[in-house]
Design an enzyme around this catalytic site. Sequence first.
Site, PDB file in Angstrom:
ATOM      1  N   ASP A  22       0.829  -1.203   0.000  1.00 29.80           N
ATOM      2  CA  ASP A  22       0.000   0.000   0.000  1.00 29.80           C
ATOM      3  C   ASP A  22       0.867   1.258   0.000  1.00 29.80           C
ATOM      4  O   ASP A  22       0.626   2.210  -0.757  1.00 29.80           O
ATOM      5  CB  ASP A  22      -0.923  -0.015   1.220  1.00 29.80           C
ATOM      6  N   LYS A  79       1.307   4.268  -2.978  1.00 27.51           N
ATOM      7  CA  LYS A  79       1.227   5.704  -2.715  1.00 27.51           C
ATOM      8  C   LYS A  79       2.502   6.401  -3.186  1.00 27.51           C
ATOM      9  O   LYS A  79       2.449   7.506  -3.763  1.00 27.51           O
ATOM     10  CB  LYS A  79       1.007   5.950  -1.225  1.00 27.51           C
TER      11      LYS A  79
END
Length: 841
Positions: free
Chosen positions: A702, A706
């Site tokens: 994750d 980003k």
Amino acid sequence: MLVLKFGGTSVGTPGAIGHIIDILKDKEHAGRVAAVVVSAFSGVTDGLIDMARKAAAGDSAGETDGGSYTELVSALKKRHFDTASAFLKGEERKKAQADTAVLITELRRILDGVALLGELSPRTLDLVMSFGEQLSATILAHIFSAQGVGAAFLDARPLIKTNGEFGHAQFFTKESFSNIHDFFDPSKGKKPPLQVVTGFIGSVLEKAANTSQFITTTLGRGGSDLSAAIIGAAIGAEEVEIWTDVDGILTSDPKLVKNAFRINEISYIEAMELSHFGAKVIYPPTIKPALEKGIPIRILNTFNPSNPGTRIVRDAAEGDYPIRGISSMNKVALVRIQGSGMVGVAGFSSRLFGALARKKINIIMITQSSSEYSICFAILPADAPPAMAAINEEFDREIAAGAIDPPVSEGDLAIIAVVGSKMKNTSGISGKVFHALGRNGVNVIAIAQGSSELNISAVISRQDEAKALNAIHEAFFLSAVRSVNLFLLGLGLIGGTLADQIAKQRETLARDHHIRINLVGAGAANFQRMIFRREGLDAKKIKALLAEGGEGTEPYQLSAFVKRMKALNLPNSAFCDCTASDDVAAVYGEILESAISIVTPNKRANTGSLEYYRKLTGYSRDRGIPYLYETTVCAGLPVISTLRDLFLSGDKVRRIEAVLSGTLSFIFNNYDGSKPFSALVREAKAKGYTEPDPRDDLNAMDAARKALILARECGLSLEFSAVAIEPILPPACFKAKDVDAFFAELEKSDAAFEKRRAAAAAEGKSLRYVAVIEEGAAKISLRSEPASSPFRSLVDSDNIVVITTDRYSSLPMVIKGPGAGAQVTAGGVFADIVRIARTLV
């Protein structure tokens, strides 16, 4: 004196006729009305056409739908008899029904003749259609008299004289005005104060040879309006009142534009423009006789007589808006002819339109390129084949020689007309019109504007008619209000919280900020249901509605959701994806190409292939369709928007350092040696900072996504595989068969984590998992940070982004705050939705 006209719906039922009687008796009309012009009862004209066609086809035995023509005649007789019975008794009823029976007998005789010949000429069809108004006026004259309003039947055919264009005859002004004036001249003899006049019909100026009978003509569908205007102009009426079933002329068609509202006053020219392009409240030719005599026309509602309606005058008061109204025609064909043989050739247009005129083809709109290379014109679809044939015949030599291309016809089109005298010499009107259309993905095929600047017309696809009308209407008449038609997919933690926030803030946004969020569609894969409601859904109840399968819900399927969203074709539409689905992200391109904005916290689209990322962002930029994804990085923190502002203002990003995972931030912010590393992971899971399986967070995927988004926003051409990720956990943790086994393996690594932590602490440092974007690369690694590091200031699950640019070099820009959590993420998504509203015209 007043002349009143009542349309088919106004005379169609006994209840409606009761309203007319009340109007004639009220203080504004009693003793002031010279003539009441009436249409046939609602549906009767179409019924008469049906009868005539069935008779011509030999259908007397009821072989087609609706019964035979003889059965239809019987039903017509019964309807008028029943209407008489609702108001009349005794001798009055017998007389009215006897007069009606005479007309019905004559109608039946004519239809029998048509059946015998097996032929229906335009002349005979006009005669058949005339019986609608004859029956209506006959019955109403009897009813008015019985109700205390002295009245007499008046057949308009001896008065209104026309040419022989059956179906749409043109009246002769001099002869018609003279006949009408003589009839209403009080010196010619006393007449009842009120004449009930047959609308819609007239007669050919010359009578039939060897007979005293009139040759009946009709003035075109809607011709009763024209009948009233002719009579009003001939007798010098104070005003002509057109009574219908709407409150006047509205700013647009209320069936397509729910926010349309009544226009108080409008000029003759504006009214003609609106009616020419589809406004159905008034028949376009009606305005000409009134205009020439300067007689006001008022459009009123039979069923709401207290409403002041719309007044049509020579010099209308200036309105509050830059335009007066918007109308449309939704059945149009566009014919185009082009070629170098047209350039500089005198008389070409004369030949073209002369050929069309000889075929009696009416031109709705014309536009020509300034180079004279092409001309296109709009006509009714039924006229397209004869128009093409006429052009091919007229220019056969030029086409054969290649000087002119064969004509091309395009159908399934509509015309949008923006009308208003205030447009003249007002800059920016055209820009606002076409911005509203372009912003909503409405392609303009052809444009026309007269030198009077009274009308801007655009030909568009028929399927975009409603969207275009609403977009332009909102741009001009509701410019203070910005509406977004929202489609929400995903009602989990983020989506459900967003729905609650919308429900709570919706009224405040509308009242204080003039922003209207209309939740039109919602879907949830976990409930396997979706629902759509054009007028809007209750955001507060939507999650429960889908969970319980309430009224209007249907099975969820992604392709079906997108198809319905596109089919609704609403202006200012926005799609909000609150899922984490690759499948949903894969349809973003299709959605943007349908001129639907996208708001999403879903990182999948922007971390897929670089090609897809560039396609989405490029399409959004080039077409002006918002694609907003602020919450894909650091939830509600303004990271992406800040990077864009730096880029647009000419600054150059040199380095980004960031803690991008709320889960990893919490773990390392609290990893001070007082607890083993595995215990902190258990605590994070218990507090909801991790997924049910903590490995989904500790694998750093994750955070890497980003980091990739930030890198791409800085202009780096990176694929996800190029992001260097230092693993936090040993391979054995990822191989564990379940969560319990994972924690067992993690506990075995506590000593190794403690050794690394202690080594950093010995140097006065702490461990942080930091992303770095610099020199064309992106990486994430576990670093030892000194006490002066901004990463040491983090609390719990906070995120931080440190941006070093040419301008922020000695002291980098720091953006810090909660980077996870349903409330802040949903709030960021909500802010993007509101941002879309602010981009509207």
